[in-house]
Design an enzyme around this catalytic site. Structure first.
Site, PDB file in Angstrom:
ATOM      1  CG  HIS A 192      -2.193   0.582   1.058  1.00 33.17           C
ATOM      2  ND1 HIS A 192      -3.347   0.037   1.533  1.00 33.17           N
ATOM      3  CD2 HIS A 192      -2.554   1.711   0.439  1.00 33.17           C
ATOM      4  CE1 HIS A 192      -4.344   0.810   1.206  1.00 33.17           C
ATOM      5  NE2 HIS A 192      -3.899   1.838   0.545  1.00 33.17           N
ATOM      6  CD  GLU A 434      -4.260 -10.755 -12.590  1.00 34.95           C
ATOM      7  OE1 GLU A 434      -3.558 -10.064 -11.846  1.00 34.95           O
ATOM      8  OE2 GLU A 434      -5.457 -10.998 -12.382  1.00 34.95           O
ATOM      9  CG  ASP A 458      -1.156 -11.697  -9.488  1.00 37.18           C
ATOM     10  OD1 ASP A 458      -0.539 -12.131  -8.493  1.00 37.18           O
ATOM     11  OD2 ASP A 458      -2.096 -10.894  -9.403  1.00 37.18           O
ATOM     12  CB  CYS A 505      -2.168  -3.058 -16.259  1.00 42.56           C
ATOM     13  SG  CYS A 505      -2.978  -4.609 -15.848  1.00 42.56           S
TER      14      CYS A 505
END
Ligand code: PEP
Ligand code: MG
Length: 573
Positions: A192, A434, A458, A505
């Protein structure tokens, strides 16, 4: 402390020079005596003073957060104020003081008892409150004992923050006029605080393990978040070199800013879409400033974090509409909730799992809790009337899932139509690639969809079976592995054969060397953190597509990741 150097994980690139401000929790010693009855009144007064001090401090923090980060983020502190002004809690403390406990001991026992009681309850909402009560309890105690609050509010100009970890609320208190950068012991690139640092464009190194051991308050620090080095009290010559590096980075930034209005295309005119990854509406400003042509990934998880319950349809609608309007006609790809794995939402009370990354996450959880996806899709569709939105689903592994998601979307559309809500009926739908499963069936999947976006963060971990957050095997996590590159090629080719497009992305899309390879493989869209946009553009504008395709062909024939890297290095030289 002598000369020392260590490294971590670059969370947000840049070079910062400044004085260390170490955020370390002090030990609090609680009185163990018994009051004389004559002292009760003054102890009650002492407690009340500490209480009003705490409320004042919290109100000031809340107001600052609201201005700097918006109402959503400020809500965390609203919860803290509720605890500090709670009358039942106050009465329990006063009762304990009247029973001759000193104010600090009284407060401490009341806080501990409340925490223990809430931890017992089988209710995620109350368990979430435990953190708030502990936090506020500590603040009250410190005010009561006259222990200075180590607060990010107190930093002076030219500060580098050094901490074990920074919570989202701490990161939100950072004053960009004073703080030059931060280094933490824990965290990874996708944690985060790292994502927030990138959107603040603040140099940051996380996961450095030893930062708070090696650095003391006031040390001179060079945070080299370009070469991944933290220097403690470097010599004058080194400092001088870093000041020079800062100047040249600043000049480079200015030169890159000149590219803002130019298209992202190679010297021979092959055009690419260059978009930004965002987490909140506030990130749109940076995206536009750096010349993003759209949003390639809107991670909606942030709207669901740092709060006590699910955002309502109305709240989500406002958030998505805000982004849609801010981007105008430019496309915005909204990803549906991707929770689970390392991303928790305490109020959902998700199960503890042995293999969370292979478990109950993203659309899997949403299929199980249909009201979550339903509410989110309603909000996204309603917002689609105000801009150019596309919907993207994370962690898809099969055609059945893609069809099921489309079925749910069709039902939501019918309901909205019946209710008379306007929305974009022909909204594009895509999935993130992913998983190895999605790669293998990309030819089948694309028939159900309008586009793909490759999530290499991922995809790399699943193709290689290497946990993206485990530092013990971090050297095995490599998006240049031939297995990963071949997976990417297959996905792009499948979409093109069907006349559709593929974007990326994951972090790989912002890796300057990888960009050359990806363009050569025919990737259509790059979605990167806003500050990486100018550099990606520069890299591509300096090349010819023909040369990049030949480079990609060669890379595909390489047997090892190191050979691929050497090839790209040589090409850049
Ligand atoms: C990815 O996996 O590459 C991705 C972009 O999603 P996240 O990092 O949010 O998992
Ligand atoms: Mg992902």
């Amino acid at each position: 402390m002598g000369k020392s150097m260590f490294s971590g994980i670059i969370a947000s690139s840049g070079v910062a020079i400044g004085k260390a401000f170490v955020l370390k929790e002090v030990d609090i010693h609680i009185s163990d005596g018994v009051l004389d009855p004559s002292e009760v009144e003054s102890e009650v007064a002492r407690f009340e003073v500490a209480r009003s001090q705490s409320v004042e401090q919290l109100e000031a923090i809340r107001d600052k957060a609201a201005i700097k980060l918006g109402k959503e983020e400020a809500e965390v502190f609203e919860g803290h104020i509720l605890v500090a002004t709670d009358e039942e809690l106050e009465e329990e403390v006063l009762e304990a003081i009247r029973n001759l406990k000193p104010a600090d001991a009284a407060l401490n026992s009341v806080i501990n008892a409340n925490v223990a009681m809430l931890e017992e309850l089988d209710d995620p909402y109350f368990r979430e409150r435990v953190a708030d009560i502990k936090d506020v309890g500590r603040r009250l105690l410190k005010n009561l004992l006259g222990i200075a609050m180590v607060s990010l509010e107190d930093v002076t100009k030219g500060t580098i923050i050094v901490a074990d970890d920074l919570t989202p609320s701490e990161t939100s208190q950072i004053d960009l006029d004073k703080v030059e950068g931060f280094v933490t012991n824990i965290g990874g690139r996708t944690s985060h605080s790292a994502i927030m640092a990138r959107s603040l464009e603040l140099p940051a190194i996380v996961g450095a393990k030893v930062a708070t051991d090696r650095i003391i308050n006031g040390d001179n620090i060079v945070l080299d978040a370009v070469n991944n080095k933290v220097l403690v009290n470097p010599d004058a010559l080194t400092l001088e070199q870093y000041h020079a590096l800062q100047v040249s980075l600043e000049e480079e930034k200015k030169a890159l800013a000149q590219l803002k209005a130019l298209p992202c295309e190679t010297a021979d005119g092959k055009r690419f879409e260059l978009c930004a990854n965002i987490g909140t509406l506030k990130d749109v400003e940076g995206a536009t400033r750096h010349g993003a042509e759209g949003v390639g990934l809107y991670r909606t998880e942030f709207l669901f974090m740092d709060r006590a319950q699910m955002p309502t349809e109305a709240e989500q609608f406002q958030a998505y509409k805000g982004v849609a309007e801010a981007m105008g006609r430019q496309p915005v790809i909204i990803r549906t909730l991707d929770i689970g794995g390392d991303k928790d939402l305490p109020y959902l009370d998700l199960p503890q799992e042995l293999n969370p990354f292979l478990g109950y996450r993203a659309i899997r959880m949403c299929f199980d809790k249909p009201e979550i996806l339903n509410t989110q899709l309603r909000a996204i569709l309603r917002a689609s009337h105000f801009g150019n939105l596309k919907i993207m689903f994370p962690m898809v592994i099969s055609v059945e899932e893609a069809r099921r998601l489309k079925g749910i979307l069709a039902e939501v559309k019918s309901a909205l139509k019946a209710e008379g809500h306007p929305f974009d009926d022909s909204i594009d739908i895509g999935v993130m690639i992913e998983t190895p499963a999605a790669v293998m069936i990309a030819d089948l999947l694309i028939d159900e969809l309008d586009f793909f976006s490759i999530g290499t963060n991922d995809l790399t971990q699943y193709v290689l079976a290497v946990d993206r957050g485990n530092e013990m095997i971090a050297d095995l996590y490599d998006h240049y592995a031939p297995s990963v590159i071949r997976a990417i090629k297959r996905v792009i080719d499948c979409s093109h054969e069907a006349g559709k497009w593929t974007g990326m992305c994951g972090e790989m899309a912002g890796d300057e060397h990888a960009v050359l390879l990806l363009a050569g493989l025919g990737l259509d869209e790059f979605s990167v953190s806003a500050s990486s946009i100018p550099r990606v553009k520069k890299v591509l504008r300096g090349q010819r597509q023909e040369a990049l395709e030949a480079l990609a062909d060669k890379a595909l024939s390489m047997a090892t990741a190191n050979e691929v890297k050497a090839l790209l290095n040589a090409f850049v030289q």
